[in-house]
Enzyme design. Structure first.
Site, PDB file in Angstrom:
ATOM      1  CD  GLU A  62      -2.093   4.348   2.876  1.00  0.00           C
ATOM      2  OE1 GLU A  62      -2.011   3.708   2.301  1.00  0.00           O
ATOM      3  OE2 GLU A  62      -3.014   3.922   3.791  1.00  0.00           O
ATOM      4  CB  CYS A  68      -6.671  -0.954   4.844  1.00  0.00           C
ATOM      5  SG  CYS A  68      -5.327  -1.510   5.250  1.00  0.00           S
ATOM      6  CG  HIS A 103      -1.834  -1.071   0.942  1.00  0.00           C
ATOM      7  ND1 HIS A 103      -2.997  -0.963   2.056  1.00  0.00           N
ATOM      8  CD2 HIS A 103      -1.807  -2.133   0.830  1.00  0.00           C
ATOM      9  CE1 HIS A 103      -4.311  -2.073   1.734  1.00  0.00           C
ATOM     10  NE2 HIS A 103      -3.557  -2.511   0.527  1.00  0.00           N
ATOM     11  CB  CYS A 131      -2.074   1.469   5.919  1.00  0.00           C
ATOM     12  SG  CYS A 131      -1.311   0.952   4.921  1.00  0.00           S
TER      13      CYS A 131
HETATM   14 ZN    ZN Z   1      -3.328   0.034   3.274  1.00  0.00          ZN
END
Ligand code: ZN
Length: 152
Positions: free
Chosen positions: A58, A86, A56, A89
């Site tokens: 991040e 999410c 991801h 993250c």
């Molecule tokens: Zn994430």
């Protein structure tokens, strides 16, 4: 290095990065990490490119920023991301001791800040950043909607 940008401009850079991730076939999410008004990491989603379920925006940006400053703790750093983080993250942002989190659109399906598990408010979260939501929200939602419309 980009210096002297104010909050919304850092989000503009995150949005630009999201757009580029979308052009590469990834989900269009972008992240920028800033320290002392200086961008120290920029990343888009890379899950497909790297065959990495943790890729991801991040996570990729946190890794880059930590390497750059030579510490796993990003205590004076602010993180800008186009979509609500999410659970994974949010956990990583907490472990990294990020100072402030700015995000664009809320993500009722996968988010973990104001949606889902609300990780920063949970008793097992030991560091919560200051959170600012809705920054660049309309542009972030527009990118995501266009992306998923094309996929259908
Ligand atoms: Zn994430």
């Amino acid at each position: 290095m980009i210096r002297g940008l104010k909050g919304p401009s850092f989000m503009d850079l995150a949005l630009k990065t999201a757009e580029n991730a979308g052009k590469a076939g990834e989900v269009p999410i972008g992240c920028v990490i800033v320290r002392d008004h200086e961008v120290i990491a920029t990343a888009g989603n890379r899950t497909l490119t790297d065959y990495d379920p943790t890729g991801h925006a991040e996570i990729v940006a946190l890794r880059e920023a930590a390497k750059k400053i030579g510490s796993e703790r990003l205590v004076d750093c602010d993180l800008y991301v186009t979509l609500e983080p999410c659970t994974m993250c949010a956990g990583a942002i907490s472990f990294a001791r990020v100072r402030r989190l700015y995000y664009g659109a809320a993500d009722p399906k996968g988010g973990a800040v104001e949606s889902g598990v609300r990780f920063f408010a949970s008793p097992t979260c030991h560091h919560a950043p200051e959170v600012y939501s809705g920054v660049g929200e309309s542009e972030a939602s527009r990118l995501l909607k266009a992306f998923f419309r094309e996929r259908r």
